[in-house]
Write an enzyme that holds these catalytic residues in place. Structure first.
Site, PDB file in Angstrom:
ATOM      1  N   GLN A  78      25.192  39.374  61.479  1.00  0.00           N
ATOM      2  CA  GLN A  78      26.231  38.594  62.149  1.00  0.00           C
ATOM      3  C   GLN A  78      27.358  38.292  61.166  1.00  0.00           C
ATOM      4  O   GLN A  78      27.310  37.313  60.424  1.00  0.00           O
ATOM      5  CB  GLN A  78      25.649  37.296  62.724  1.00  0.00           C
ATOM      6  CG  GLN A  78      26.639  36.548  63.559  1.00  0.00           C
ATOM      7  CD  GLN A  78      26.032  35.359  64.262  1.00  0.00           C
ATOM      8  OE1 GLN A  78      24.827  35.129  64.247  1.00  0.00           O
ATOM      9  NE2 GLN A  78      26.878  34.580  64.889  1.00  0.00           N
ATOM     10  N   PHE A  79      28.396  39.123  61.192  1.00  0.00           N
ATOM     11  CA  PHE A  79      29.519  38.942  60.268  1.00  0.00           C
ATOM     12  C   PHE A  79      30.259  37.636  60.512  1.00  0.00           C
ATOM     13  O   PHE A  79      30.927  37.122  59.621  1.00  0.00           O
ATOM     14  CB  PHE A  79      30.471  40.138  60.329  1.00  0.00           C
ATOM     15  CG  PHE A  79      31.340  40.188  61.561  1.00  0.00           C
ATOM     16  CD1 PHE A  79      32.618  39.642  61.531  1.00  0.00           C
ATOM     17  CD2 PHE A  79      30.886  40.772  62.727  1.00  0.00           C
ATOM     18  CE1 PHE A  79      33.420  39.690  62.659  1.00  0.00           C
ATOM     19  CE2 PHE A  79      31.679  40.826  63.848  1.00  0.00           C
ATOM     20  CZ  PHE A  79      32.958  40.276  63.826  1.00  0.00           C
ATOM     21  N   THR A  80      30.129  37.064  61.709  1.00  0.00           N
ATOM     22  CA  THR A  80      30.864  35.835  62.021  1.00  0.00           C
ATOM     23  C   THR A  80      30.367  34.627  61.223  1.00  0.00           C
ATOM     24  O   THR A  80      30.999  33.575  61.261  1.00  0.00           O
ATOM     25  CB  THR A  80      30.820  35.521  63.534  1.00  0.00           C
ATOM     26  OG1 THR A  80      29.469  35.364  63.948  1.00  0.00           O
ATOM     27  CG2 THR A  80      31.495  36.630  64.332  1.00  0.00           C
TER      28      THR A  80
END
Length: 149
Positions: A78-80
């Protein structure tokens, strides 16, 4: 590198209507990497994650690890987790590691966890995923390699 860890009684990840990863008791882990992260950070967090003592012992205290209770891992990229929200109302992701660098590091992290916990489940890197979970407690813990020193 960052982990958002949720102690769960069950969790699953679905891609295009198909369940691709599913666990019962254990941790649902959201994983993110920033520019400059290496296998060193992955080793550190994998070790900490697998030894994290947040499951209840016979006295009701959070004193047992995932290994001790036979728990499982579901790890989702999850890059967020590296969203920058300081300026304006639209997050930027400038600190997140580029996918071509991040994916091999994600795979490395999974392999390190599999050395400690058999049968690690995973999401699909870069896919639109639907996550279902039942948070147990609730217990949600943030780990960051900023805390390594």
């Amino acid at each position: 590198m960052r982990l958002l860890i949720q102690r769960v009684t069950e969790a699953s990840v679905t891609v295009e209507g198909k369940v691709i990863g599913q666990i019962g008791k254990g941790f649902l882990v959201f994983w993110g990497a920033k520019e400059g992260d290496t296998e060193k950070e992955a080793d550190y967090l994998a070790s900490k994650l697998c030894k994290l003592r947040v499951f209840e012992d016979d006295e009701g205290k959070m004193n047992r690890s995932l290994q001790e209770v036979g728990g499982r891992l579901l790890i989702v990229s999850q890059f967020t987790l590296y969203a920058g929200c300081k300026k304006g109302n639209r997050p930027n992701f400038m600190n997140a590691m580029r996918p071509e660098q991040s994916e091999p590091l994600y795979e490395y992290f999974l392999k390190q966890c599999e050395k400690e916990i058999p049968g690690v489940e995973r999401g699909e890197f870069g896919a639109d995923m639907k996550i279902s979970l039942v948070n147990d407690g609730p217990v949600t813990i943030w780990m960051d390699t900023e805390e390594m020193l």
